[in-house]
Motif scaffolding. Structure first.
Motif, short mmCIF file in Angstrom:
data_model
loop_
_atom_site.label_atom_id
_atom_site.label_comp_id
_atom_site.label_asym_id
_atom_site.label_seq_id
_atom_site.Cartn_x
_atom_site.Cartn_y
_atom_site.Cartn_z
N ILE A 5 0.51 -0.94 0.13
CA ILE A 5 0.21 0.00 0.31
C ILE A 5 1.12 1.41 -0.39
N ASP A 6 1.12 1.60 -1.21
CA ASP A 6 1.73 2.77 -1.10
C ASP A 6 1.60 4.64 -1.20
N LEU A 7 0.28 4.25 -0.05
CA LEU A 7 -0.42 5.53 -0.11
C LEU A 7 0.94 6.54 1.83
N PRO A 8 0.25 7.77 1.43
CA PRO A 8 1.48 8.82 1.82
C PRO A 8 1.55 7.96 3.57
N ASP B 179 0.81 10.00 6.91
CA ASP B 179 0.44 11.05 7.07
C ASP B 179 -1.24 10.17 6.25
N ARG B 180 -2.11 9.82 7.02
CA ARG B 180 -3.33 9.61 5.76
C ARG B 180 -5.14 9.69 6.75
N ASP B 181 -5.75 10.48 6.42
CA ASP B 181 -6.53 10.84 7.37
C ASP B 181 -7.69 11.14 5.88
N GLN B 182 -9.25 10.55 7.13
CA GLN B 182 -10.48 9.80 6.74
C GLN B 182 -10.77 10.45 5.18
N LEU B 183 -10.91 12.38 5.57
CA LEU B 183 -11.40 12.45 4.49
C LEU B 183 -11.05 12.72 2.77
N HIS B 184 -8.97 13.33 3.14
CA HIS B 184 -8.79 13.10 1.90
C HIS B 184 -8.09 11.59 1.61
N THR B 185 -7.60 10.63 2.53
CA THR B 185 -7.38 10.01 1.36
C THR B 185 -8.16 8.53 0.95
N ARG B 186 -9.03 8.33 1.40
CA ARG B 186 -9.64 7.78 0.93
C ARG B 186 -10.70 8.16 -0.62
N VAL B 187 -10.33 9.82 -0.98
CA VAL B 187 -10.70 10.17 -2.51
C VAL B 187 -10.07 10.47 -2.73
N ALA B 188 -8.54 10.04 -2.74
CA ALA B 188 -7.76 9.96 -2.91
C ALA B 188 -7.79 8.68 -4.47
N PRO B 189 -7.11 9.12 -5.79
CA PRO B 189 -6.94 8.17 -7.38
C PRO B 189 -6.10 6.96 -7.04
N ARG B 190 -5.27 7.31 -6.21
CA ARG B 190 -4.59 5.57 -6.09
C ARG B 190 -5.70 4.73 -4.70
N PHE B 191 -5.73 4.92 -3.60
CA PHE B 191 -6.71 4.79 -3.20
C PHE B 191 -7.90 3.82 -3.94
#
Length: 270
Positions: free
Chosen positions: A221-224, A226-238
């Motif tokens: 899982i190559d996400l940043p 620092d994750r948060d419910q608002l921004h991480t879940r709408v990111a294209p990579r997510f």
């Protein structure tokens, strides 16, 4: 930190034989947070209990920090789904958290310090004197997490710990786990049936097949960090990672359905 070699678990009894776990091999590095996800009934809980020494595997081996697991290892703590059954309702919160520490050679002052630190870490610094039944479901699960943290484990095993709470509480608890993991660098193995949760929490996701279970895919899982419910879940990579995991689980379900309907090969019984 954790090594699973050729793990296999077969249940037998009442004239039935069920192969829950087929042939599982994987490793978890020290300080890593790995999520296990797969179809319903694929043996995720059985696997976790074998890893934690609560069940004896039919075949294969589990090693924790290089030592073979033959029973519950001292460096391991569990957090289960049913927090209401894992906390003693007649004991206060602080006593529930302190209970496992009585197995260690610790003085009273040290035990109390660990309890206070753990409760503060989960946002329940003022709840030590309350009874579990006086708290909400989410707060009770925080108590269960605090009890695990107070034990100072090397490995934290979590079996669908947020499945019984509402969506808002679940999001808060997911962020709590990420924060505590980053602060304390505990090795975490997190079992979940929720694809989004697995992608949001994990540094790596192991997708399990239908029973008898094997590791179908390992996904980084190559996400940043620092994750948060608002921004991480709408990111294209997510979305890409979530889709990949979903595709693998759907493939596992189809393969499992085919295995159940196909006739057994010659010389074997169904």
């Amino acid at each position: 930190m954790l090594e699973v070699r050729g793990l296999r678990k077969v249940y037998e009894g009442s004239g039935r034989r069920t192969e829950a776990v087929g042939d599982l091999t994987f490793t978890v590095a020290a300080g890593e947070l790995v999520c296990l996800v797969g179809p319903s009934g694929c043996g995720k809980t059985t696997l976790l209990k074998c890893v934690g020494g609560l069940l004896r595997p039919t075949a294969g081996e589990v090693y924790l920090a290089g030592r073979k697991v033959v029973g519950p290892p001292p460096g391991t703590a569990f957090v289960f789904q049913e927090y209401g059954r894992s906390l003693f309702p007649w004991m206060r919160v602080g006593q529930n958290v302190e209970l496992p520490l009585r197995q260690k050679d610790l003085g009273r002052v040290r035990r109390r310090a660990l309890v206070a630190d753990a409760l503060a870490s989960v946002g329940l610094a003022d709840a030590a004197g309350a009874y579990p039944w006086q708290l909400s479901g989410g707060m009770q699960q925080r108590v269960a997490i605090a009890r695990a943290l107070a034990y100072e484990p090397d490995v934290l095993l979590m079996d669908e710990p947020f499945a019984a709470v509402d969506a808002q509480t679940r999001a808060d608890l997911e962020d709590l786990v990420r924060r505590l993991w980053r602060q304390r660098r505990i090795t975490v193995v997190f079992v979940t049936h929720d694809i989004d949760e697995a992608v949001y929490l994990g540094e790596r996701v192991l997708v399990l097949s239908a029973s008898p279970t094997v590791v179908q895919e390992e996904l980084t899982i190559d996400l940043p960090a620092d994750r948060d419910q608002l921004h991480t879940r709408v990111a294209p990579r997510f979305a890409e990672l979530r889709t990949r995991v979903y595709e693998q689980i759907r493939t596992a379900k189809r393969a499992g359905s085919t295995a159940k309907t196909d006739p057994p090969p010659p010389g074997r019984t169904a």
